[in-house]
Design a protein around this motif. Sequence first.
Motif, mmCIF file in Angstrom:
data_model
loop_
_atom_site.group_PDB
_atom_site.id
_atom_site.type_symbol
_atom_site.label_atom_id
_atom_site.label_comp_id
_atom_site.label_asym_id
_atom_site.label_seq_id
_atom_site.Cartn_x
_atom_site.Cartn_y
_atom_site.Cartn_z
ATOM 1 N N UNK A 132 20.439 51.090 43.701
ATOM 2 C CA UNK A 132 20.528 52.339 44.450
ATOM 3 C C UNK A 132 20.982 53.484 43.556
ATOM 4 N N UNK A 133 20.452 54.677 43.836
ATOM 5 C CA UNK A 133 20.811 55.887 43.087
ATOM 6 C C UNK A 133 20.634 55.704 41.581
ATOM 7 N N UNK A 134 19.584 54.984 41.193
ATOM 8 C CA UNK A 134 19.385 54.669 39.781
ATOM 9 C C UNK A 134 19.263 55.926 38.929
ATOM 10 N N UNK A 135 18.500 56.896 39.400
ATOM 11 C CA UNK A 135 18.257 58.095 38.595
ATOM 12 C C UNK A 135 19.517 58.912 38.349
ATOM 13 N N UNK A 136 20.501 58.781 39.234
ATOM 14 C CA UNK A 136 21.744 59.543 39.041
ATOM 15 C C UNK A 136 22.754 58.792 38.174
ATOM 16 N N UNK A 137 22.501 57.521 37.905
ATOM 17 C CA UNK A 137 23.439 56.718 37.108
ATOM 18 C C UNK A 137 22.867 56.286 35.761
ATOM 19 N N UNK A 138 21.548 56.334 35.625
ATOM 20 C CA UNK A 138 20.920 55.894 34.377
ATOM 21 C C UNK A 138 20.169 57.049 33.733
ATOM 22 N N UNK A 139 20.504 57.335 32.498
ATOM 23 C CA UNK A 139 19.832 58.372 31.728
ATOM 24 C C UNK A 139 18.971 57.703 30.671
ATOM 25 N N UNK A 140 17.752 58.178 30.521
ATOM 26 C CA UNK A 140 16.825 57.627 29.533
ATOM 27 C C UNK A 140 16.576 58.696 28.474
ATOM 28 N N UNK A 141 16.694 58.304 27.205
ATOM 29 C CA UNK A 141 16.547 59.243 26.090
ATOM 30 C C UNK A 141 15.535 58.698 25.088
ATOM 31 N N UNK A 142 14.709 59.582 24.568
ATOM 32 C CA UNK A 142 13.844 59.236 23.441
ATOM 33 C C UNK A 142 13.881 60.371 22.431
ATOM 34 N N UNK A 143 13.847 60.005 21.166
ATOM 35 C CA UNK A 143 13.788 61.009 20.092
ATOM 36 C C UNK A 143 12.402 61.077 19.467
ATOM 37 N N UNK A 144 11.443 60.360 20.064
ATOM 38 C CA UNK A 144 10.107 60.263 19.507
ATOM 39 C C UNK A 144 9.110 61.073 20.329
ATOM 40 N N UNK A 145 7.987 61.481 19.727
ATOM 41 C CA UNK A 145 6.964 62.196 20.501
ATOM 42 C C UNK A 145 6.634 61.440 21.782
ATOM 43 N N UNK A 146 6.346 62.140 22.868
ATOM 44 C CA UNK A 146 6.279 61.516 24.201
ATOM 45 C C UNK A 146 5.361 60.317 24.352
ATOM 46 N N UNK A 147 4.268 60.250 23.582
ATOM 47 C CA UNK A 147 3.330 59.135 23.725
ATOM 48 C C UNK A 147 3.452 58.105 22.604
ATOM 49 N N UNK A 148 4.447 58.220 21.740
ATOM 50 C CA UNK A 148 4.573 57.336 20.585
ATOM 51 C C UNK A 148 4.845 55.892 21.040
ATOM 52 N N UNK A 149 4.085 54.896 20.549
ATOM 53 C CA UNK A 149 4.333 53.506 20.928
ATOM 54 C C UNK A 149 5.552 52.923 20.207
ATOM 55 N N UNK A 150 6.014 51.784 20.678
ATOM 56 C CA UNK A 150 7.143 51.077 20.057
ATOM 57 C C UNK A 150 6.735 50.600 18.674
ATOM 58 N N UNK A 151 7.635 50.754 17.706
ATOM 59 C CA UNK A 151 7.454 50.180 16.373
ATOM 60 C C UNK A 151 8.802 49.665 15.890
ATOM 61 N N UNK A 152 8.774 48.803 14.885
ATOM 62 C CA UNK A 152 10.020 48.309 14.295
ATOM 63 C C UNK A 152 10.816 49.467 13.713
#
Length: 308
Positions: A188-208
Amino acid sequence: MTNKHLLFALLHRLVDLRSLRASARTLSNVDDLDIQDVVTFIKPRLSPKEIARIEKAISQPNALADLWRELDEAGVAVIAMGDKLYPPSLLELKSPPPILYVKGDIRSIQLPGIGICGSRKATQAGLEHAETFGEITASENVTEISGYARGVDEKAHLGALLSGGSSVAVLAEGILRFRHKRAFRDISNLDSHMVVISEFPPHRPWTVYNAMKRNDTILGLSKALVVVEASAKGGTLDAGLKCLKHGKPLFVLQYKEESEMPAGNRKLIELGGVPVSTNNELRSLIRSIDPQPKVTVSNKPKQASLTI
């Protein structure tokens, strides 16, 4: 999201990070920018190939509008170096990310946080400890920070969130590739308790490489780092070594039985990591780093205090 932030987001995948970092710092206080202003400033720093990529991108009539729509529909904010909301602790890194893409309450990344990391293929005991450590961050009123990978990261996030605490997930991919895992969908209320951050371009795939770089950002956001299970080599060991190098407190889970001790945990303790054998020890260590008032969490932790 301002036009300036949108321009930086468009340039993110087109130029090297040093150039983008310089632009974000210098232009942070200038709000009324168009693409030509930014290109004029950044152009002397670029290679001919980079200039050609930018010119091709901005020649597309809907390039900015399409990017704005994608980020807006996903509820993503863009923060650049120099912004008031940019976490000052990240500026202590050798190469701080020039752009952050954030989904959730941006203010949460300004709060004291504890990083928790460990193996994707952790033992059952390691997974249980990770979840309990997440619960402890909630009870101590500090934000839990992990990398949203399977295994230890996922369990630490869940421990904090299911105990009514706050959690920051630092991605190793672009934020438009993010999806809530099944285990998180009923919180419940996940969006208000969990913040998601990325420092990569928005469509960049996962890499090592992204995963290793993401560890720097977790460390930068954290007051201290807790290692649950580290192999003899790999990302968790690397994160622990970087923590020691930066002079930040490193707490390493010490298993009762020597035969159960992961090789990476043993090495990190030998190099100066503080061994943690009980939950109360971890609580005391967290309080010694950044004392917080005791709070009542909204949900009772799923597990009673787990003995290590």
